[in-house]
Design a protein around this motif. Sequence first.
Motif, PDB file in Angstrom:
ATOM      1  N   GLU A  51       0.850  -1.172   0.064  1.00 58.57           N
ATOM      2  CA  GLU A  51      -0.173  -0.022   0.137  1.00 58.57           C
ATOM      3  C   GLU A  51       0.857   1.447   0.223  1.00 58.57           C
ATOM      4  N   VAL A  52       0.867   2.150  -0.988  1.00 57.90           N
ATOM      5  CA  VAL A  52       1.280   3.356  -1.056  1.00 57.90           C
ATOM      6  C   VAL A  52       0.386   4.492  -0.832  1.00 57.90           C
ATOM      7  N   GLU A  53       0.568   5.276   0.084  1.00 60.56           N
ATOM      8  CA  GLU A  53      -0.267   6.356   0.459  1.00 60.56           C
ATOM      9  C   GLU A  53       0.181   7.715   0.209  1.00 60.56           C
ATOM     10  N   GLY A  54      -0.681   8.377  -0.605  1.00 69.20           N
ATOM     11  CA  GLY A  54      -0.455   9.662  -1.126  1.00 69.20           C
ATOM     12  C   GLY A  54      -0.410  10.881  -0.272  1.00 69.20           C
ATOM     13  N   ILE A  55      -0.052  12.016  -0.498  1.00 69.67           N
ATOM     14  CA  ILE A  55      -0.211  12.994   0.546  1.00 69.67           C
ATOM     15  C   ILE A  55      -1.364  13.686   0.457  1.00 69.67           C
ATOM     16  N   ASN A  56      -2.245  13.387  -0.363  1.00 68.03           N
ATOM     17  CA  ASN A  56      -3.861  13.912  -0.391  1.00 68.03           C
ATOM     18  C   ASN A  56      -4.879  13.006   0.289  1.00 68.03           C
ATOM     19  N   GLY A  57      -4.289  11.896   0.639  1.00 66.09           N
ATOM     20  CA  GLY A  57      -5.067  10.848   1.143  1.00 66.09           C
ATOM     21  C   GLY A  57      -5.286   9.749   0.191  1.00 66.09           C
ATOM     22  N   ASP A  58      -5.125  10.039  -1.143  1.00 70.15           N
ATOM     23  CA  ASP A  58      -5.181   8.819  -2.085  1.00 70.15           C
ATOM     24  C   ASP A  58      -4.323   7.942  -2.120  1.00 70.15           C
ATOM     25  N   ARG A  59      -4.621   6.446  -2.284  1.00 66.48           N
ATOM     26  CA  ARG A  59      -3.598   5.681  -2.202  1.00 66.48           C
ATOM     27  C   ARG A  59      -3.724   4.259  -3.252  1.00 66.48           C
ATOM     28  N   LEU A  60      -2.550   3.651  -3.637  1.00 68.53           N
ATOM     29  CA  LEU A  60      -2.518   2.689  -4.581  1.00 68.53           C
ATOM     30  C   LEU A  60      -2.495   1.253  -3.668  1.00 68.53           C
TER      31      LEU A  60
END
Length: 92
Positions: free
Chosen positions: A5-14
Amino acid sequence: MDTIEVEGINGDRLLFDGASVAKFRHNGMQEAARNPVSTYREIRVTHRPGRRGKPDTYEVLLAMSSFMSLTIDQSQKSQLDALVAALGRSRP
């Protein structure tokens, strides 16, 4: 296989589960896209140096049957590296 899981700085994630990659928006509350690993084409990572006291960020563009993008900070770089390696191994 473990999930990555890769979490983005704006709350989105892959989220990579070995069979597919999904993108979630709104802090993981809404699935925006899910693509099978067999449709993986490439991943591009662009480093953006931090300015004026802000941390470094990385722009991620994942090309599969649809395009997924994410901006991450330095703390997620190891997870991103694991995702890149896993997707590279999945290629025929």
